[in-house]
Design an enzyme around this catalytic site. Structure first.
Site, mmCIF file in Angstrom:
data_model
loop_
_atom_site.group_PDB
_atom_site.id
_atom_site.type_symbol
_atom_site.label_atom_id
_atom_site.label_comp_id
_atom_site.label_asym_id
_atom_site.label_seq_id
_atom_site.Cartn_x
_atom_site.Cartn_y
_atom_site.Cartn_z
ATOM 1 N N HIS A 152 44.779 43.074 45.712
ATOM 2 C CA HIS A 152 45.196 41.812 46.332
ATOM 3 C C HIS A 152 46.675 41.532 46.069
ATOM 4 C CE1 HIS A 152 44.405 37.761 47.963
ATOM 5 N NE2 HIS A 152 45.325 37.376 47.092
ATOM 6 N N GLU A 153 47.062 41.622 44.806
ATOM 7 C CA GLU A 153 48.453 41.322 44.463
ATOM 8 C C GLU A 153 49.398 42.404 44.982
ATOM 9 O OE1 GLU A 153 49.120 38.458 43.491
ATOM 10 O OE2 GLU A 153 47.053 37.901 43.028
ATOM 11 N N HIS A 159 50.519 41.442 48.484
ATOM 12 C CA HIS A 159 51.635 40.475 48.463
ATOM 13 C C HIS A 159 52.939 41.170 48.082
ATOM 14 C CE1 HIS A 159 48.957 37.159 49.083
ATOM 15 N NE2 HIS A 159 48.395 37.224 47.895
#
Length: 357
Positions: A18-19, A22
């Site tokens: 997820h990170e 980003h």
């Protein structure tokens, strides 16, 4: 230890993916990333790159990517504004925000593909065979084992899973006499099982009434598939679980599914351990399903979640200017309260399940 290790692996992979979404998109559009953290709390280990401080922290229940100019009200020197989050177009900022959920969906797709390509695809069998024995249910108490073939119930021959299921449901709770062919020895034995009444639920968890069960799962026949078929199955499974998650959330809001069925971190830890014990293929598919759930939940329009940030950006695009800082801060506070309350609620549900057995 297996449960804890499996949970750490699953959560660690999902948080990292997820990170990473980003992080990579922020870098791609030219934003300086100041910190990439896996976990919260005290730093366990860390190192510095050219512009980014990479950290692994002690509490593996989340993570974050801190970008230059991302925080509301943060002052960015004019010379650095073009490399800040605030200095990007609405579209570029939206791409950074949505990338976390996007990478979780990609992770789910790849996990499904790997699982199908390596372990094959399962098809439900119509044989009247014990696929699995559910812990704590009558079948376990009666001594039924995985692979046992049910050939008759109360003297009536059983030729299919449907006939087996209908016989149990129609039992009215009376003791059943099962003629069983043992999987391990091939010997025929008689087993007595007392059915148990439980809520009858559909695939979304809605209660349709009550039914009688003995606590066995339907058998699954696994067939090998090629890589191309694995890709197609992976895409379909990702779509299926996105749809399931969205529809289930809608039914929760509508009240047709009880909020007491919601689970939290404790349930995830338990489930990860259970799937790990069943096999690495089950754990991979569990990771994929949780990854889909994480993606969808993160896109809910709740301030402090990615979906809340997207809502702010949509309003900024429509108005031609961002919301006032105090309004954004108030919304973030409300979102935090909602998330904390939800976390307390689902944890209470998890603990209640453990206490009630």
């Amino acid at each position: 230890m297996t449960t804890i290790f499996a949970a750490i692996v699953v959560l660690g992979i999902l948080i990292f993916v997820h990170e990473l979404g980003h992080f990579l998109v922020a870098k791609r559009v030219g934003v300086d990333v100041l910190k990439f953290s896996l976990g919260f709390g005290p730093k366990v280990v860390g190192w510095r790159g050219k512009t980014t401080h990479y950290v692994i922290s002690a509490i593996p229940l989340g993570g974050f990517v801190k970008m230059l100019g991302e925080e509301d009200g943060a002052e960015v020197p004019p010379a650095d504004f073009a490399r800040s989050f605030a200095g990007q177009s609405v579209g570029a900022r939206a791409a950074i925000v949505v990338a976390g959920a996007g990478f979780n969906l990609l992770c789910a797709f790849l996990a499904f593909v790997v699982s199908f390509a390596i372990f094959g695809a399962g098809q439900l069998s119509d044989r009247p065979q014990v696929g699995r024995v559910i812990e704590g249910k009558p079948a376990q108490a009666a001594g039924l084992q995985e692979g046992d073939l049910v050939v008759a119930i109360d003297g009536k021959p059983i030729a299919s899973w449907q006939e087996l299921s209908e016989a149990v449901r129609a039992s009215g709770g009376k003791r059943l006499e099962l003629a069983v062919e043992r999987a391990r020895t091939g010997e025929k034995e008689t087993v007595y099982v007392l059915p148990e009444m439980v809520p009858d639920r559909n695939m979304y968890g809605e209660e349709l009434g009550k039914t009688w069960v003995i606590g066995i799962g339907r058998p699954v026949e696994v067939e090998p598939v090629g890589l191309l078929s694995a890709v197609g199955l992976g895409a379909y499974q990702t779509y299926f679980w996105v749809k399931m998650t969205v529809v289930t959330l809608g039914k929760l809001v509508a009240g047709s599914i009880s909020a007491r069925d919601l689970g939290g971190p404790v349930l995830i830890v338990q489930a990860a351990g259970q799937q790990a014990e069943r096999g690495i293929d089950y754990l991979i598919r569990f990771l994929a399903i949780v990854s889909v759930n994480l993606a969808v939940l993160n896109l809910l329009p709740i301030p402090i979640l990615d979906g809340g940030h997207l809502l702010f950006l949509a309003l900024e695009k429509a108005r031609g200017r961002p919301l006032k800082l105090r309004h954004r801060e108030l919304a973030q506070t409300v979102g935090l309260v909602i998330l904390v309350a939800l976390m307390i609620f689902v944890t209470f549900n998890d603990v209640a399940r453990i206490v009630q057995g």
